[in-house]
Design a protein around this motif. Structure first.
Motif, PDB file in Angstrom:
ATOM      1  N   ARG A  83       2.123   5.130  -9.487  1.00 55.65           N
ATOM      2  CA  ARG A  83       1.869   3.741  -9.158  1.00 55.65           C
ATOM      3  C   ARG A  83       0.419   3.399  -9.444  1.00 55.65           C
ATOM      4  O   ARG A  83      -0.454   4.267  -9.385  1.00 55.65           O
ATOM      5  N   GLU A  84       0.152   2.158  -9.704  1.00 54.38           N
ATOM      6  CA  GLU A  84      -1.200   1.746 -10.034  1.00 54.38           C
ATOM      7  C   GLU A  84      -1.512   0.441  -9.323  1.00 54.38           C
ATOM      8  O   GLU A  84      -1.383  -0.635  -9.886  1.00 54.38           O
ATOM      9  N   PHE A  85      -1.899   0.536  -8.072  1.00 50.26           N
ATOM     10  CA  PHE A  85      -2.379  -0.627  -7.341  1.00 50.26           C
ATOM     11  C   PHE A  85      -3.863  -0.810  -7.618  1.00 50.26           C
ATOM     12  O   PHE A  85      -4.615   0.163  -7.680  1.00 50.26           O
ATOM     13  N   VAL A  86      -4.265  -2.046  -7.781  1.00 52.27           N
ATOM     14  CA  VAL A  86      -5.686  -2.392  -7.830  1.00 52.27           C
ATOM     15  C   VAL A  86      -5.930  -3.347  -6.669  1.00 52.27           C
ATOM     16  O   VAL A  86      -5.265  -4.380  -6.566  1.00 52.27           O
ATOM     17  N   ILE A  87      -6.850  -2.995  -5.795  1.00 57.86           N
ATOM     18  CA  ILE A  87      -7.028  -3.784  -4.575  1.00 57.86           C
ATOM     19  C   ILE A  87      -8.499  -3.788  -4.169  1.00 57.86           C
ATOM     20  O   ILE A  87      -9.202  -2.802  -4.337  1.00 57.86           O
ATOM     21  N   GLU A  88      -8.961  -4.917  -3.677  1.00 57.55           N
ATOM     22  CA  GLU A  88     -10.324  -5.054  -3.167  1.00 57.55           C
ATOM     23  C   GLU A  88     -10.284  -5.947  -1.933  1.00 57.55           C
ATOM     24  O   GLU A  88      -9.709  -7.034  -1.956  1.00 57.55           O
ATOM     25  N   MET A  89     -10.922  -5.473  -0.871  1.00 56.54           N
ATOM     26  CA  MET A  89     -10.990  -6.209   0.386  1.00 56.54           C
ATOM     27  C   MET A  89     -12.395  -6.764   0.563  1.00 56.54           C
ATOM     28  O   MET A  89     -13.381  -6.091   0.252  1.00 56.54           O
ATOM     29  N   LEU A  90     -12.510  -7.996   1.027  1.00 58.40           N
ATOM     30  CA  LEU A  90     -13.811  -8.636   1.206  1.00 58.40           C
ATOM     31  C   LEU A  90     -14.378  -8.273   2.567  1.00 58.40           C
ATOM     32  O   LEU A  90     -14.069  -8.897   3.585  1.00 58.40           O
ATOM     33  N   PHE A  91     -15.216  -7.237   2.583  1.00 59.65           N
ATOM     34  CA  PHE A  91     -15.819  -6.745   3.818  1.00 59.65           C
ATOM     35  C   PHE A  91     -14.719  -6.589   4.885  1.00 59.65           C
ATOM     36  O   PHE A  91     -13.661  -6.058   4.593  1.00 59.65           O
ATOM     37  N   SER A  92     -14.951  -7.055   6.111  1.00 58.08           N
ATOM     38  CA  SER A  92     -13.933  -6.938   7.162  1.00 58.08           C
ATOM     39  C   SER A  92     -13.231  -8.273   7.395  1.00 58.08           C
ATOM     40  O   SER A  92     -12.662  -8.502   8.455  1.00 58.08           O
ATOM     41  N   THR A  93     -13.255  -9.159   6.389  1.00 61.75           N
ATOM     42  CA  THR A  93     -12.564 -10.445   6.517  1.00 61.75           C
ATOM     43  C   THR A  93     -11.077 -10.251   6.237  1.00 61.75           C
ATOM     44  O   THR A  93     -10.608  -9.149   5.949  1.00 61.75           O
ATOM     45  N   SER A  94     -10.338 -11.331   6.288  1.00 56.56           N
ATOM     46  CA  SER A  94      -8.898 -11.277   6.055  1.00 56.56           C
ATOM     47  C   SER A  94      -8.546 -11.520   4.589  1.00 56.56           C
ATOM     48  O   SER A  94      -7.374 -11.661   4.252  1.00 56.56           O
ATOM     49  N   LEU A  95      -9.541 -11.559   3.708  1.00 52.64           N
ATOM     50  CA  LEU A  95      -9.294 -11.845   2.293  1.00 52.64           C
ATOM     51  C   LEU A  95      -9.166 -10.551   1.495  1.00 52.64           C
ATOM     52  O   LEU A  95     -10.068  -9.716   1.508  1.00 52.64           O
ATOM     53  N   VAL A  96      -8.029 -10.411   0.792  1.00 55.34           N
ATOM     54  CA  VAL A  96      -7.758  -9.222  -0.011  1.00 55.34           C
ATOM     55  C   VAL A  96      -7.228  -9.652  -1.369  1.00 55.34           C
ATOM     56  O   VAL A  96      -6.381 -10.537  -1.456  1.00 55.34           O
ATOM     57  N   ALA A  97      -7.735  -9.027  -2.433  1.00 54.91           N
ATOM     58  CA  ALA A  97      -7.240  -9.271  -3.790  1.00 54.91           C
ATOM     59  C   ALA A  97      -6.407  -8.077  -4.222  1.00 54.91           C
ATOM     60  O   ALA A  97      -6.855  -6.932  -4.132  1.00 54.91           O
ATOM     61  N   ILE A  98      -5.174  -8.326  -4.681  1.00 52.69           N
ATOM     62  CA  ILE A  98      -4.237  -7.244  -5.006  1.00 52.69           C
ATOM     63  C   ILE A  98      -3.581  -7.498  -6.361  1.00 52.69           C
ATOM     64  O   ILE A  98      -3.121  -8.606  -6.638  1.00 52.69           O
ATOM     65  N   ALA A  99      -3.550  -6.456  -7.195  1.00 53.54           N
ATOM     66  CA  ALA A  99      -2.771  -6.470  -8.432  1.00 53.54           C
ATOM     67  C   ALA A  99      -1.880  -5.233  -8.431  1.00 53.54           C
ATOM     68  O   ALA A  99      -2.356  -4.123  -8.215  1.00 53.54           O
ATOM     69  N   ASP A 100      -0.577  -5.437  -8.640  1.00 50.60           N
ATOM     70  CA  ASP A 100       0.381  -4.331  -8.635  1.00 50.60           C
ATOM     71  C   ASP A 100       0.842  -4.066 -10.059  1.00 50.60           C
ATOM     72  O   ASP A 100       1.658  -4.791 -10.615  1.00 50.60           O
ATOM     73  N   ARG A 101       0.294  -3.011 -10.667  1.00 53.01           N
ATOM     74  CA  ARG A 101       0.640  -2.652 -12.041  1.00 53.01           C
ATOM     75  C   ARG A 101       1.890  -1.792 -12.132  1.00 53.01           C
ATOM     76  O   ARG A 101       2.340  -1.457 -13.224  1.00 53.01           O
TER      77      ARG A 101
END
Length: 430
Positions: free
Chosen positions: A64-82
């Motif tokens: 599996r190839e998830f790409v994910i980045e969380m913005l510090f401890s906020t509720s904002l998360v960027a996710i790409a599921d390859r």
């Protein structure tokens, strides 16, 4: 289980326990706080993602190839599921973990390889060697950086047809995959200055038809303008890269993995272009795949994680800056300017034999590894064969967090003097 990454201040850790499952854990107190179930429907089409806080089960590991980045401890998360096809790998979902909903979805022309962000900017690296810079407050695209285009602009001495042929041939040979060891790398500073550092292509002097990733560009993502260009940071390709929280320092390691270097990015007015190298450390003498470099917030420590049974932590406060040496032949690149000046001086000079002898002596000396380079200040022994991710928590400057693919989350206390880190807490991802 795959450990994906810590967020910028190491308050949370992201793991994937199944091909369709991503979970976020609080580090202190330790516990799961968010889960994304992105499994497909039985007919092969993507189903609606399920956002839960329930415990996730484990399953067999896959590629599996998830790409994910969380913005510090906020509720904002960027996710790409390859993992669910190339079409899904081109989509970046911005998720609100508190509301358990998708805020927006951005589509790109090629699959996503990496995402980095801070409170001002978000940068997306694509398989096509393009970096898209976004204003995170409104998700507005600001700039597209094409690594190939930039390279060929700098090497405008070849004709356009030849350039296009080389670019197409190399594009077919290379897949800029998440798991690829040699691929462009990027890192973004955690503060609002938004200093983006990324590796850049340069032609191999010994083989003009091949290209190396041993240069780096320092880019002001806030004002969308380049700041500096660092040449020949290593002899080989840069396989790992990190930038400090304030954007003033960049750490690199080559695909050989024996030497770690820290450079001045040049974001300040007192930058000395003749002395960009700040620190140089020896990780070991045997080649190793290094897949993570990480600064602590104050840039006094640098962590190094690779495919060995030891994680190294280097002290940036009192390292020796006198020696410029390392892996065989690597330092010839760092001394290239001085050597070329010396070589020019030997021509037409009455002292040519003496200067030529000095020049040759320096070249030979540069190819001999220096065993006196500083080694690690602290280290953590790990089980060989496990994948690990290191984080330095902002809240606890004398601790280090370690998440491992065997499902363990460990807290270590950093030693006051050089030595091994002490394990103080051990938890399990469930």
């Amino acid at each position: 289980m795959k450990v994906l990454r810590f967020n910028q201040d190491s308050t949370c850790c992201v793991v994937s326990a199944a091909p369709h499952l991503v979970s976020i854990y609080n580090c202190d107190p330790f516990g799961k706080c968010f889960e994304l179930d992105n499994r497909s429907t039985s007919n092969g089409r993507e189903g609606s993602p399920q956002y839960t806080v329930a415990d996730g089960g484990t399953s067999e590991e896959s590629d599996r190839e998830f790409v994910i980045e969380m913005l510090f401890s906020t509720s904002l998360v960027a996710i790409a599921d390859r993992s669910q096809g190339s079409s899904n790998g081109k989509k970046l979902k911005i998720v609100n973990t508190k509301r358990k909903s998708t805020i927006c979805e951005i589509s790109f022309p090629h699959e996503i390889v990496d995402v980095v962000m801070n409170r001002k900017r978000m940068c997306i690296l694509l398989e096509s060697d393009q970096i898209f810079v976004y204003d995170i407050s409104c998700m507005k695209p600001l700039e597209t950086i094409d690594l190939w285009e930039d390279h060929f602009k700098r090497t405008a001495n070849t004709n356009a047809k030849s350039k296009g042929k080389k670019q197409n041939d190399l594009a077919r040979e290379r897949r800029n995959s998440v798991g690829a060891r040699i691929r462009p790398r990027m890192a973004l500073s955690g503060d609002d200055r938004s200093i983006l550092c990324y590796t850049s292509y340069s032609a191999n002097k010994n083989n003009p038809d091949s290209y190396l990733l041993h240069d780096a560009v320092v880019f002001d993502a806030l004002n969308v303008t380049p700041i500096n260009y660092l040449n020949s940071m290593h002899k080989g390709n840069i396989s790992s890269l990190a930038v400090s929280h304030d954007g003033k320092s960049i750490a690199t390691a080559s695909d050989k993995g024996t030497i770690i270097r820290v450079f001045n990015t040049g974001v300040d007015s007192e930058y000395d272009s003749t002395k960009p190298l700040l620190h140089e450390f020896r990780r070991g003498t045997r080649p190793c795949n290094l897949y993570q470099l990480v600064f602590n917030r104050s840039a006094t420590l640098l962590g190094c994680v690779g495919g060995t049974d030891t994680i190294h932590i280097f002290n940036l406060n009192n390292s020796d800056r006198n020696g410029i040496s390392g892996e065989a032949g690597d330092d010839e690149l760092l001394l290239a300017n001085n050597q070329s000046d010396t070589l020019r001086d030997t021509k037409g000079s009455s002292e040519s034999p003496k200067q030529l002898a000095n020049y040759i002596s320096r070249r030979i000396k540069a190819t001999i590894p220096n065993q006196n380079l500083r080694r690690d200040f602290a280290h953590i022994n790990v089980e060989l064969g496990t994948e690990n991710c290191l984080g330095f928590p902002d809240e606890f400057p004398h601790q280090a967090y370690l998440a491992s693919s065997d499902g363990q989350f460990k807290v270590y206390s950093l030693p006051s003097t050089s030595g091994e880190c002490v394990l103080t807490k051990n938890s399990t991802f469930n």
